[in-house]
Scaffold this motif. Structure first.
Motif, PDB file in Angstrom:
ATOM      1  N   ALA A   1     -29.037  28.498 -39.514  1.00  0.00           N
ATOM      2  CA  ALA A   1     -29.270  27.925 -40.850  1.00  0.00           C
ATOM      3  C   ALA A   1     -27.936  27.874 -41.573  1.00  0.00           C
ATOM      4  O   ALA A   1     -27.011  28.612 -41.224  1.00  0.00           O
ATOM      5  CB  ALA A   1     -30.276  28.753 -41.639  1.00  0.00           C
ATOM      6  N   PRO A   2     -27.836  27.007 -42.578  1.00  0.00           N
ATOM      7  CA  PRO A   2     -26.607  27.026 -43.377  1.00  0.00           C
ATOM      8  C   PRO A   2     -26.570  28.269 -44.272  1.00  0.00           C
ATOM      9  O   PRO A   2     -27.581  28.945 -44.441  1.00  0.00           O
ATOM     10  CB  PRO A   2     -26.701  25.772 -44.235  1.00  0.00           C
ATOM     11  N   GLU A   3     -25.403  28.531 -44.828  1.00  0.00           N
ATOM     12  CA  GLU A   3     -25.216  29.689 -45.700  1.00  0.00           C
ATOM     13  C   GLU A   3     -24.479  29.246 -46.962  1.00  0.00           C
ATOM     14  O   GLU A   3     -23.435  28.603 -46.827  1.00  0.00           O
ATOM     15  CB  GLU A   3     -24.396  30.740 -44.941  1.00  0.00           C
ATOM     16  N   PRO A   4     -24.959  29.499 -48.184  1.00  0.00           N
ATOM     17  CA  PRO A   4     -26.202  30.224 -48.474  1.00  0.00           C
ATOM     18  C   PRO A   4     -27.444  29.342 -48.330  1.00  0.00           C
ATOM     19  O   PRO A   4     -27.394  28.138 -48.555  1.00  0.00           O
ATOM     20  CB  PRO A   4     -26.012  30.608 -49.945  1.00  0.00           C
ATOM     21  N   SER A   5     -28.541  30.004 -47.970  1.00  0.00           N
ATOM     22  CA  SER A   5     -29.831  29.329 -47.965  1.00  0.00           C
ATOM     23  C   SER A   5     -30.917  30.357 -48.230  1.00  0.00           C
ATOM     24  O   SER A   5     -30.612  31.474 -48.658  1.00  0.00           O
ATOM     25  CB  SER A   5     -30.046  28.585 -46.651  1.00  0.00           C
ATOM     26  N   PHE A   6     -32.158  29.999 -47.975  1.00  0.00           N
ATOM     27  CA  PHE A   6     -33.285  30.880 -48.268  1.00  0.00           C
ATOM     28  C   PHE A   6     -33.191  32.163 -47.429  1.00  0.00           C
ATOM     29  O   PHE A   6     -33.059  32.097 -46.207  1.00  0.00           O
ATOM     30  CB  PHE A   6     -34.585  30.128 -47.967  1.00  0.00           C
ATOM     31  N   VAL A   7     -33.231  33.305 -48.105  1.00  0.00           N
ATOM     32  CA  VAL A   7     -32.916  34.578 -47.432  1.00  0.00           C
ATOM     33  C   VAL A   7     -33.928  34.986 -46.368  1.00  0.00           C
ATOM     34  O   VAL A   7     -33.591  35.747 -45.455  1.00  0.00           O
ATOM     35  CB  VAL A   7     -32.762  35.747 -48.435  1.00  0.00           C
ATOM     36  N   MET A   8     -35.161  34.472 -46.444  1.00  0.00           N
ATOM     37  CA  MET A   8     -36.168  34.927 -45.474  1.00  0.00           C
ATOM     38  C   MET A   8     -35.886  34.445 -44.043  1.00  0.00           C
ATOM     39  O   MET A   8     -36.346  35.053 -43.088  1.00  0.00           O
ATOM     40  CB  MET A   8     -37.587  34.492 -45.885  1.00  0.00           C
ATOM     41  N   TYR A   9     -35.123  33.344 -43.908  1.00  0.00           N
ATOM     42  CA  TYR A   9     -34.804  32.898 -42.536  1.00  0.00           C
ATOM     43  C   TYR A   9     -34.081  34.018 -41.793  1.00  0.00           C
ATOM     44  O   TYR A   9     -34.395  34.343 -40.653  1.00  0.00           O
ATOM     45  CB  TYR A   9     -33.906  31.651 -42.548  1.00  0.00           C
ATOM     46  N   LYS A  10     -33.114  34.603 -42.489  1.00  0.00           N
ATOM     47  CA  LYS A  10     -32.336  35.677 -41.867  1.00  0.00           C
ATOM     48  C   LYS A  10     -33.132  36.977 -41.789  1.00  0.00           C
ATOM     49  O   LYS A  10     -33.168  37.630 -40.742  1.00  0.00           O
ATOM     50  CB  LYS A  10     -31.047  35.900 -42.662  1.00  0.00           C
ATOM     51  N   GLN A  11     -33.768  37.325 -42.910  1.00  0.00           N
ATOM     52  CA  GLN A  11     -34.505  38.594 -42.997  1.00  0.00           C
ATOM     53  C   GLN A  11     -35.528  38.705 -41.857  1.00  0.00           C
ATOM     54  O   GLN A  11     -35.598  39.724 -41.173  1.00  0.00           O
ATOM     55  CB  GLN A  11     -35.213  38.647 -44.364  1.00  0.00           C
ATOM     56  N   ILE A  12     -36.307  37.644 -41.648  1.00  0.00           N
ATOM     57  CA  ILE A  12     -37.360  37.711 -40.626  1.00  0.00           C
ATOM     58  C   ILE A  12     -36.751  37.630 -39.226  1.00  0.00           C
ATOM     59  O   ILE A  12     -37.170  38.355 -38.325  1.00  0.00           O
ATOM     60  CB  ILE A  12     -38.424  36.609 -40.856  1.00  0.00           C
ATOM     61  N   SER A  13     -35.763  36.760 -39.049  1.00  0.00           N
ATOM     62  CA  SER A  13     -35.104  36.680 -37.725  1.00  0.00           C
ATOM     63  C   SER A  13     -34.577  38.044 -37.307  1.00  0.00           C
ATOM     64  O   SER A  13     -34.812  38.508 -36.191  1.00  0.00           O
ATOM     65  CB  SER A  13     -33.931  35.693 -37.760  1.00  0.00           C
ATOM     66  N   VAL A  14     -33.876  38.685 -38.229  1.00  0.00           N
ATOM     67  CA  VAL A  14     -33.268  39.986 -37.920  1.00  0.00           C
ATOM     68  C   VAL A  14     -34.347  41.030 -37.650  1.00  0.00           C
ATOM     69  O   VAL A  14     -34.242  41.824 -36.718  1.00  0.00           O
ATOM     70  CB  VAL A  14     -32.327  40.421 -39.072  1.00  0.00           C
ATOM     71  N   SER A  15     -35.423  40.996 -38.442  1.00  0.00           N
ATOM     72  CA  SER A  15     -36.487  41.991 -38.258  1.00  0.00           C
ATOM     73  C   SER A  15     -37.147  41.851 -36.893  1.00  0.00           C
ATOM     74  O   SER A  15     -37.694  42.802 -36.353  1.00  0.00           O
ATOM     75  CB  SER A  15     -37.538  41.869 -39.362  1.00  0.00           C
ATOM     76  N   LEU A  16     -37.091  40.642 -36.328  1.00  0.00           N
ATOM     77  CA  LEU A  16     -37.706  40.408 -35.018  1.00  0.00           C
ATOM     78  C   LEU A  16     -36.704  40.567 -33.872  1.00  0.00           C
ATOM     79  O   LEU A  16     -37.038  40.346 -32.711  1.00  0.00           O
ATOM     80  CB  LEU A  16     -38.332  39.009 -34.968  1.00  0.00           C
ATOM     81  N   GLY A  17     -35.475  40.918 -34.210  1.00  0.00           N
ATOM     82  CA  GLY A  17     -34.472  41.138 -33.168  1.00  0.00           C
ATOM     83  C   GLY A  17     -33.897  39.850 -32.603  1.00  0.00           C
ATOM     84  O   GLY A  17     -33.287  39.852 -31.532  1.00  0.00           O
ATOM     85  N   LEU A  18     -34.072  38.738 -33.316  1.00  0.00           N
ATOM     86  CA  LEU A  18     -33.510  37.467 -32.844  1.00  0.00           C
ATOM     87  C   LEU A  18     -32.043  37.369 -33.257  1.00  0.00           C
ATOM     88  O   LEU A  18     -31.577  38.093 -34.132  1.00  0.00           O
ATOM     89  CB  LEU A  18     -34.302  36.304 -33.441  1.00  0.00           C
ATOM     90  N   ASN A  19     -31.323  36.450 -32.649  1.00  0.00           N
ATOM     91  CA  ASN A  19     -29.906  36.254 -32.974  1.00  0.00           C
ATOM     92  C   ASN A  19     -29.780  35.224 -34.081  1.00  0.00           C
ATOM     93  O   ASN A  19     -29.928  34.025 -33.837  1.00  0.00           O
ATOM     94  CB  ASN A  19     -29.140  35.779 -31.734  1.00  0.00           C
ATOM     95  N   TYR A  20     -29.512  35.700 -35.286  1.00  0.00           N
ATOM     96  CA  TYR A  20     -29.412  34.794 -36.433  1.00  0.00           C
ATOM     97  C   TYR A  20     -27.962  34.422 -36.700  1.00  0.00           C
ATOM     98  O   TYR A  20     -27.089  35.282 -36.721  1.00  0.00           O
ATOM     99  CB  TYR A  20     -30.021  35.447 -37.675  1.00  0.00           C
ATOM    100  N   HIS A  21     -27.715  33.140 -36.911  1.00  0.00           N
ATOM    101  CA  HIS A  21     -26.358  32.658 -37.207  1.00  0.00           C
ATOM    102  C   HIS A  21     -26.406  31.747 -38.414  1.00  0.00           C
ATOM    103  O   HIS A  21     -27.369  31.013 -38.602  1.00  0.00           O
ATOM    104  CB  HIS A  21     -25.795  31.840 -36.040  1.00  0.00           C
ATOM    105  N   SER A  22     -25.330  31.793 -39.203  1.00  0.00           N
ATOM    106  CA  SER A  22     -25.268  30.866 -40.325  1.00  0.00           C
ATOM    107  C   SER A  22     -23.923  30.157 -40.335  1.00  0.00           C
ATOM    108  O   SER A  22     -22.916  30.692 -39.877  1.00  0.00           O
ATOM    109  CB  SER A  22     -25.495  31.604 -41.639  1.00  0.00           C
ATOM    110  N   VAL A  23     -23.941  28.949 -40.847  1.00  0.00           N
ATOM    111  CA  VAL A  23     -22.716  28.150 -40.997  1.00  0.00           C
ATOM    112  C   VAL A  23     -22.526  27.892 -42.488  1.00  0.00           C
ATOM    113  O   VAL A  23     -23.432  27.360 -43.144  1.00  0.00           O
ATOM    114  CB  VAL A  23     -22.851  26.810 -40.238  1.00  0.00           C
TER     115      VAL A  23
END
Ligand SMILES: *Cc1c(COP(=O)(O)O)cnc(C)c1O
Length: 362
Positions: free
Chosen positions: A109-131
């Motif tokens: 996802a781009p950065e900054p954007s809606f915080v839940m994209y990262k929050q939920i990705s991280v909570s599920l152990g996925l690899n979150y990246h922002s540009v």
């Protein structure tokens, strides 16, 4: 020392997470959460309560929420050949999408954007990246996005349209290029569709990997928790398997059907908010040291003089006005505050408070 029970049991990414904090707004003029400030006329409230009388709280709700699903398709002009999945807020849909991915998946996802994209990705152990977005106008940094897509092969890309917290619409050509380049799903999050004259709903037929997500929250029903996502039936059918069977409760189903069936309930409110948005934007930009960014949503992002965001935020709070301080997120949001467009008198109270804090700080 012996490890605590929770630290032995739970995944490290869960233990490392900080909870999503919501400020206590009791007693404040509440301009922090993009809510619609208007309540319903008494007569409509009375009719709504009549409808609720018929809700059988002893029975499980319709698991498919069929009536509401069909109504949402009609109201949002979603063509018949696409399917719609309902969620307990669009937050739940973001969670469903991410839960369906394999463990090693990448999310972008781009950065900054809606915080839940990262929050939920991280909570599920996925690899979150922002540009990072471009610093001058918050446009997508296309070379960087395309590079990230090529290198990471993200399973899902989230694009909020308009974006939260920057309030701008990304360029249509940029989003289309992302849709063309993405190996996985592209979720266009249209949470602010009621305030924006733009949508990708009409593009569903042109891209197999496009999903369009919306919510009733910003329209005026944040308390009900109803979000939905439209896309190709094959994708929606897979997501529907991991949706909990009764995720949309009886009261939400009945109330949403009632509200969406009212002619002229939300439209005048939305128009008033858009009108207030234009007026507030002009006034903010007339203030010395304030840069307010144009908005296609029901909030305005503005930049304060360097180093003053925290004290301006606190000064407004002291005067009974609660907005959102984004400056702690740093990066492009340093010195930035976000205000939800409220009723005229609320916006005036915010503006007066801002002028007063600015004169005492400068
Ligand atoms: C507010 C918001 C949501 C969440 O909406 P809910 O339906 O209330 O969960 C999703 N996406 C964006 C970009 C938002 O700003």
């Amino acid at each position: 020392m012996q490890k605590s029970l929770s630290s032995r049991l739970f995944r490290p990414e869960v233990l490392a997470l900080s909870a999503y904090k919501v400020a206590d707004a009791t007693g404040f003029i509440k301009l922090d959460a993009m809510e619609n400030p208007y309540q319903w006329p008494e007569q409509i409230t009375a009719q709504w309560l009549q409808t609720l009388k018929n809700c059988a709280l002893n029975r499980y709700p319709d698991p498919a929420a069929s009536e509401l699903n069909a109504l949402l398709k009609r109201v949002n002009q979603i063509p018949d050949e696409f399917s719609v999945l309902l969620g307990n807020g669009s937050d739940e849909i973001i969670q469903l999408l991410l839960m369906a991915l394999p463990p090693e998946s990448h999310v972008l996802a781009p950065e900054p954007s809606f915080v839940m994209y990262k929050q939920i990705s991280v909570s599920l152990g996925l690899n979150y990246h922002s540009v990072p977005l471009q610093s001058n106008d918050f446009a997508l940094d296309m070379p960087a996005m395309l590079e990230a897509i090529k290198n990471l092969q993200p399973a899902i890309i989230f694009l909020a349209y308009p974006n939260n917290p920057t309030a701008n619409l990304f360029a249509v050509a940029d989003i289309k290029q992302i849709l063309d380049s993405a190996p996985g799903l592209v979720v266009i999050d249209e949470a602010y569709a009621p305030f924006a004259d733009a949508s990708f709903m009409g593009e569903l037929g042109n891209y197999a990997n496009l999903l369009v997500m919306r919510t009733l929250s910003k329209l005026g029903l944040a308390g009900l928790r109803l979000g939905f996502i439209a896309g190709h039936p094959e994708i929606i059918a897979q997501l529907d398997k991991i949706r909990l069977p009764y995720n949309i409760n009886v009261l939400t189903q009945a109330s949403s059907v009632f509200a969406l069936s009212q002619p002229d309930l939300f439209e005048p409110q939305t128009q008033a908010i858009c009108q207030q948005r234009s007026e507030l934007l002009v006034k903010l930009n007339q203030l010395d040291g304030i840069t307010a960014y144009s908005s296609a949503a029901n909030f305005i992002l503005f930049r304060t003089p360097t180093g003053l965001a925290d004290s301006i935020f606190a000064g407004l709070k002291q005067q009974g006005v609660l907005i959102k301080n984004l400056s702690p997120q740093a990066g492009l949001l340093s010195d930035c505050l976000r205000v939800t467009v409220g009723k005229p008198e609320e916006n005036q109270a915010f503006f007066n408070g801002l002028v007063q804090t600015l004169t005492t700080k400068q």
